[in-house]
Design a protein around this motif. Structure first.
Motif, PDB file in Angstrom:
ATOM      1  N   GLY A   1      -4.328   9.416  -7.339  1.00 22.99           N
ATOM      2  CA  GLY A   1      -5.608  10.026  -7.023  1.00 22.99           C
ATOM      3  C   GLY A   1      -6.711   9.003  -6.773  1.00 22.99           C
ATOM      4  N   ASP A   2      -7.944   9.367  -7.191  1.00 21.03           N
ATOM      5  CA  ASP A   2      -9.109   8.508  -6.962  1.00 21.03           C
ATOM      6  C   ASP A   2      -9.073   7.227  -7.782  1.00 21.03           C
ATOM      7  OD1 ASP A   2     -10.115  10.258  -5.122  1.00 21.03           O
ATOM      8  OD2 ASP A   2     -11.505  11.241  -6.520  1.00 21.03           O
ATOM      9  N   ASN A   3      -8.223   7.185  -8.819  1.00 16.66           N
ATOM     10  CA  ASN A   3      -8.147   5.995  -9.662  1.00 16.66           C
ATOM     11  C   ASN A   3      -7.086   5.003  -9.194  1.00 16.66           C
ATOM     12  OD1 ASN A   3     -10.139   6.943 -11.441  1.00 16.66           O
ATOM     13  ND2 ASN A   3      -8.631   8.189 -12.527  1.00 16.66           N
ATOM     14  N   SER A   4      -6.412   5.296  -8.129  1.00 17.54           N
ATOM     15  CA  SER A   4      -5.299   4.448  -7.700  1.00 17.54           C
ATOM     16  C   SER A   4      -5.782   3.205  -6.953  1.00 17.54           C
ATOM     17  CB  SER A   4      -4.357   5.246  -6.796  1.00 17.54           C
ATOM     18  OG  SER A   4      -4.987   5.561  -5.564  1.00 17.54           O
ATOM     19  N   PHE A   5      -4.935   2.187  -6.989  1.00 11.04           N
ATOM     20  CA  PHE A   5      -5.128   0.958  -6.210  1.00 11.04           C
ATOM     21  C   PHE A   5      -3.885   0.763  -5.341  1.00 11.04           C
ATOM     22  CE2 PHE A   5      -8.319   0.269  -9.371  1.00 11.04           C
ATOM     23  CZ  PHE A   5      -9.273  -0.546  -8.771  1.00 11.04           C
ATOM     24  N   GLN A   6      -4.084   0.224  -4.169  1.00 12.32           N
ATOM     25  CA  GLN A   6      -2.984  -0.056  -3.266  1.00 12.32           C
ATOM     26  C   GLN A   6      -2.891  -1.548  -2.990  1.00 12.32           C
ATOM     27  OE1 GLN A   6      -5.576   2.228  -1.697  1.00 12.32           O
ATOM     28  NE2 GLN A   6      -4.735   3.721  -3.147  1.00 12.32           N
ATOM     29  N   LEU A   7      -1.689  -2.095  -3.097  1.00 12.68           N
ATOM     30  CA  LEU A   7      -1.395  -3.460  -2.688  1.00 12.68           C
ATOM     31  C   LEU A   7      -0.634  -3.365  -1.378  1.00 12.68           C
ATOM     32  CD1 LEU A   7      -0.147  -4.952  -6.086  1.00 12.68           C
ATOM     33  CD2 LEU A   7      -2.492  -4.779  -5.238  1.00 12.68           C
ATOM     34  N   SER A   8      -1.204  -3.913  -0.313  1.00 13.74           N
ATOM     35  CA  SER A   8      -0.627  -3.692   1.011  1.00 13.74           C
ATOM     36  C   SER A   8      -0.459  -4.992   1.776  1.00 13.74           C
ATOM     37  CB  SER A   8      -1.524  -2.749   1.830  1.00 13.74           C
ATOM     38  OG  SER A   8      -1.708  -1.513   1.176  1.00 13.74           O
ATOM     39  N   LEU A   9       0.644  -5.064   2.515  1.00 17.15           N
ATOM     40  CA  LEU A   9       0.831  -6.093   3.524  1.00 17.15           C
ATOM     41  C   LEU A   9       0.772  -5.384   4.865  1.00 17.15           C
ATOM     42  CD1 LEU A   9       1.464  -9.040   4.248  1.00 17.15           C
ATOM     43  CD2 LEU A   9       3.880  -8.432   4.232  1.00 17.15           C
ATOM     44  N   THR A  10      -0.323  -5.606   5.613  1.00 17.62           N
ATOM     45  CA  THR A  10      -0.545  -4.861   6.843  1.00 17.62           C
ATOM     46  C   THR A  10       0.410  -5.307   7.943  1.00 17.62           C
ATOM     47  OG1 THR A  10      -2.180  -6.391   7.772  1.00 17.62           O
ATOM     48  CG2 THR A  10      -2.988  -4.724   6.213  1.00 17.62           C
ATOM     49  N   ALA A  11       0.487  -4.496   8.987  1.00 20.86           N
ATOM     50  CA  ALA A  11       1.340  -4.832  10.116  1.00 20.86           C
ATOM     51  C   ALA A  11       0.884  -6.120  10.797  1.00 20.86           C
ATOM     52  CB  ALA A  11       1.339  -3.681  11.126  1.00 20.86           C
ATOM     53  N   GLY A  12      -0.412  -6.469  10.638  1.00 20.62           N
ATOM     54  CA  GLY A  12      -0.934  -7.702  11.234  1.00 20.62           C
ATOM     55  C   GLY A  12      -0.734  -8.939  10.389  1.00 20.62           C
ATOM     56  N   GLY A  13      -0.131  -8.771   9.195  1.00 26.19           N
ATOM     57  CA  GLY A  13       0.158  -9.919   8.348  1.00 26.19           C
ATOM     58  C   GLY A  13      -0.883 -10.238   7.315  1.00 26.19           C
ATOM     59  N   SER A  14      -1.837  -9.343   7.058  1.00 24.65           N
ATOM     60  CA  SER A  14      -2.867  -9.558   6.046  1.00 24.65           C
ATOM     61  C   SER A  14      -2.483  -8.866   4.740  1.00 24.65           C
ATOM     62  CB  SER A  14      -4.222  -9.016   6.521  1.00 24.65           C
ATOM     63  OG  SER A  14      -4.688  -9.716   7.649  1.00 24.65           O
TER      64      SER A  14
ATOM     65  N   ARG B   1      -9.173   3.584  -3.434  1.00 27.93           N
ATOM     66  CA  ARG B   1      -9.462   4.803  -2.671  1.00 27.93           C
ATOM     67  C   ARG B   1      -9.284   4.562  -1.176  1.00 27.93           C
ATOM     68  NH1 ARG B   1     -14.862   6.888  -6.019  1.00 27.93           N
ATOM     69  NH2 ARG B   1     -13.779   7.161  -8.024  1.00 27.93           N
ATOM     70  N   ASN B   2      -8.302   3.750  -0.874  1.00 33.26           N
ATOM     71  CA  ASN B   2      -7.912   3.413   0.500  1.00 33.26           C
ATOM     72  C   ASN B   2      -8.981   2.609   1.246  1.00 33.26           C
ATOM     73  OD1 ASN B   2      -5.629   3.529   2.142  1.00 33.26           O
ATOM     74  ND2 ASN B   2      -6.592   5.055   3.474  1.00 33.26           N
ATOM     75  N   VAL B   3      -9.914   2.002   0.490  1.00 28.12           N
ATOM     76  CA  VAL B   3     -10.938   1.147   1.091  1.00 28.12           C
ATOM     77  C   VAL B   3     -10.674  -0.296   0.656  1.00 28.12           C
ATOM     78  CG1 VAL B   3     -13.407   0.627   1.202  1.00 28.12           C
ATOM     79  CG2 VAL B   3     -12.628   3.005   1.096  1.00 28.12           C
ATOM     80  N   PRO B   4     -10.578  -1.250   1.596  1.00 25.45           N
ATOM     81  CA  PRO B   4     -10.280  -2.641   1.226  1.00 25.45           C
ATOM     82  C   PRO B   4     -11.338  -3.237   0.299  1.00 25.45           C
ATOM     83  CG  PRO B   4      -9.990  -2.309   3.588  1.00 25.45           C
ATOM     84  CD  PRO B   4     -10.660  -1.080   3.063  1.00 25.45           C
ATOM     85  N   SER B   5     -10.889  -3.915  -0.757  1.00 22.97           N
ATOM     86  CA  SER B   5     -11.784  -4.653  -1.652  1.00 22.97           C
ATOM     87  C   SER B   5     -11.595  -6.156  -1.512  1.00 22.97           C
ATOM     88  CB  SER B   5     -11.529  -4.258  -3.111  1.00 22.97           C
ATOM     89  OG  SER B   5     -11.747  -2.884  -3.317  1.00 22.97           O
ATOM     90  N   PHE B   6     -10.363  -6.577  -1.172  1.00 21.72           N
ATOM     91  CA  PHE B   6     -10.020  -7.992  -1.126  1.00 21.72           C
ATOM     92  C   PHE B   6      -8.934  -8.179  -0.066  1.00 21.72           C
ATOM     93  CE2 PHE B   6      -7.475 -11.621  -2.433  1.00 21.72           C
ATOM     94  CZ  PHE B   6      -8.408 -12.562  -2.849  1.00 21.72           C
ATOM     95  N   THR B   7      -9.143  -9.136   0.833  1.00 21.27           N
ATOM     96  CA  THR B   7      -8.191  -9.372   1.914  1.00 21.27           C
ATOM     97  C   THR B   7      -7.905 -10.851   2.062  1.00 21.27           C
ATOM     98  OG1 THR B   7      -8.955  -7.415   3.139  1.00 21.27           O
ATOM     99  CG2 THR B   7      -7.762  -9.079   4.398  1.00 21.27           C
ATOM    100  N   VAL B   8      -6.642 -11.208   2.230  1.00 20.73           N
ATOM    101  CA  VAL B   8      -6.233 -12.565   2.583  1.00 20.73           C
ATOM    102  C   VAL B   8      -5.577 -12.493   3.957  1.00 20.73           C
ATOM    103  CG1 VAL B   8      -4.888 -14.595   1.960  1.00 20.73           C
ATOM    104  CG2 VAL B   8      -5.858 -13.147   0.159  1.00 20.73           C
ATOM    105  N   GLY B   9      -6.190 -13.143   4.951  1.00 19.01           N
ATOM    106  CA  GLY B   9      -5.680 -13.087   6.309  1.00 19.01           C
ATOM    107  C   GLY B   9      -4.453 -13.953   6.512  1.00 19.01           C
ATOM    108  N   PRO B  10      -3.811 -13.825   7.667  1.00 23.29           N
ATOM    109  CA  PRO B  10      -2.598 -14.607   7.957  1.00 23.29           C
ATOM    110  C   PRO B  10      -2.824 -16.112   7.900  1.00 23.29           C
ATOM    111  CG  PRO B  10      -2.866 -12.816   9.536  1.00 23.29           C
ATOM    112  CD  PRO B  10      -4.125 -12.874   8.746  1.00 23.29           C
TER     113      PRO B  10
END
Length: 272
Positions: free
Chosen positions: A62-75, A81-90
């Motif tokens: 729900g609203d308390n969840s966090f997602q760890l993602s590796l995007t299709a672009g390599g970031s 809440r599905n809003v980026p907080s921290f990003t490391v680019g390629p």
């Protein structure tokens, strides 16, 4: 397995993949928990959704969840809440969305973007307290505090200029130079200047006779009524080297009027 009302997780082998693979070797240690909740110790875990697809691990719900993602672009992204907080680019560039709080020191060796704005990276800082290297005039002095070293100064620098070329600067497209210019003794309307790549980027004029009051900090009997003036200049710049110069139009000797530089800082940043 179920023992005396407590859930016991005996052994679990998990491989997460969107397509078959011959190399699945994720292992877990035995653990047990109570009340229907358990812990999991993972020695290796691969999450691969396949080419040009995003891989994601969701923590919580729900609203308390966090997602760890590796995007299709390599970031790599951390989202709430599905809003980026921290990003490391390629390329290793870090983007932070939101507030940053640190209880200790922070060291950044690459570019940093904060709230969508590229931040300045300190490339060089010279206090002249541990000696001088690379300057066309490597003399130092003090004026006022004996602990505060100055480049140049009373009896050392008057007319003309001194310079240094800084090399092996990090990749950038803007550069910022900060320093303090010290007017010492009896200036009479002459001009102080700073140059970057041999082009004048900063000037100031001082006339000691126009000042009613002043304090004699060092040097000749004339008071220093305009002792320290900050320099802060930003220019577009891409080269890995930069020539920095300071000087004045003084025509008299350095025992009558002189100048000095302190706390020179070079910053770089790469704006998109």
């Amino acid at each position: 397995c179920h023992v005396m009302g407590r859930a016991l997780l005996c052994l679990l082998f998990v491989a997460v993949s969107a397509y078959p693979t011959d190399d699945i070797s994720t292992s877990f240690l035995q653990t047990e928990g109570s009340g229907g909740y358990g812990s999991l110790n993972v020695t290796a875990l691969t999450v691969n959704s396949g080419p040009a697809r995003e891989s994601q691990i969701v923590l919580g719900s729900g609203d308390n969840s966090f997602q760890l993602s590796l995007t299709a672009g390599g970031s790599f992204e951390i989202r709430h809440r599905n809003v980026p907080s921290f990003t490391v680019g390629p390329e290793g560039d870090v983007t932070i969305f939101g507030k940053v709080k640190s209880s200790g020191s922070v060291r950044i060796d690459g570019s940093l973007t904060f709230m969508g704005v590229s931040q300045w990276l300190l490339a060089s800082h010279e206090t002249f307290s541990q000696g001088v290297s690379g300057w066309s005039n490597a003399t130092t002095s003090t004026c006022g505090s004996p602990q505060k070293k100055l480049l140049g100064g009373y009896g050392l620098t008057a007319g003309g200029e001194i310079s240094k070329t800084f090399r092996q600067l990090p990749d950038h497209n803007e550069i910022r130079v900060k320093a303090n210019f010290h007017f010492i003794d009896d200036w009479a309307g002459e001009t102080a200047f700073a140059k970057l790549e041999r082009q004048v980027v900063w000037t100031d004029i001082h006339d000691q006779m126009a000042s009613k009051n002043g304090i004699n900090i060092c040097g000749a009997p004339a008071a220093e009524s305009k002792f320290a003036v900050p320099i802060d200049v930003v220019i577009p710049h891409r080269s890995s080297s930069l020539t920095v110069s300071f000087g004045s139009t003084l025509s008299r000797g350095p025992l009558e009027a002189s100048w000095a530089i302190s706390d020179l800082q070079l910053f770089v940043r790469k704006r998109s």
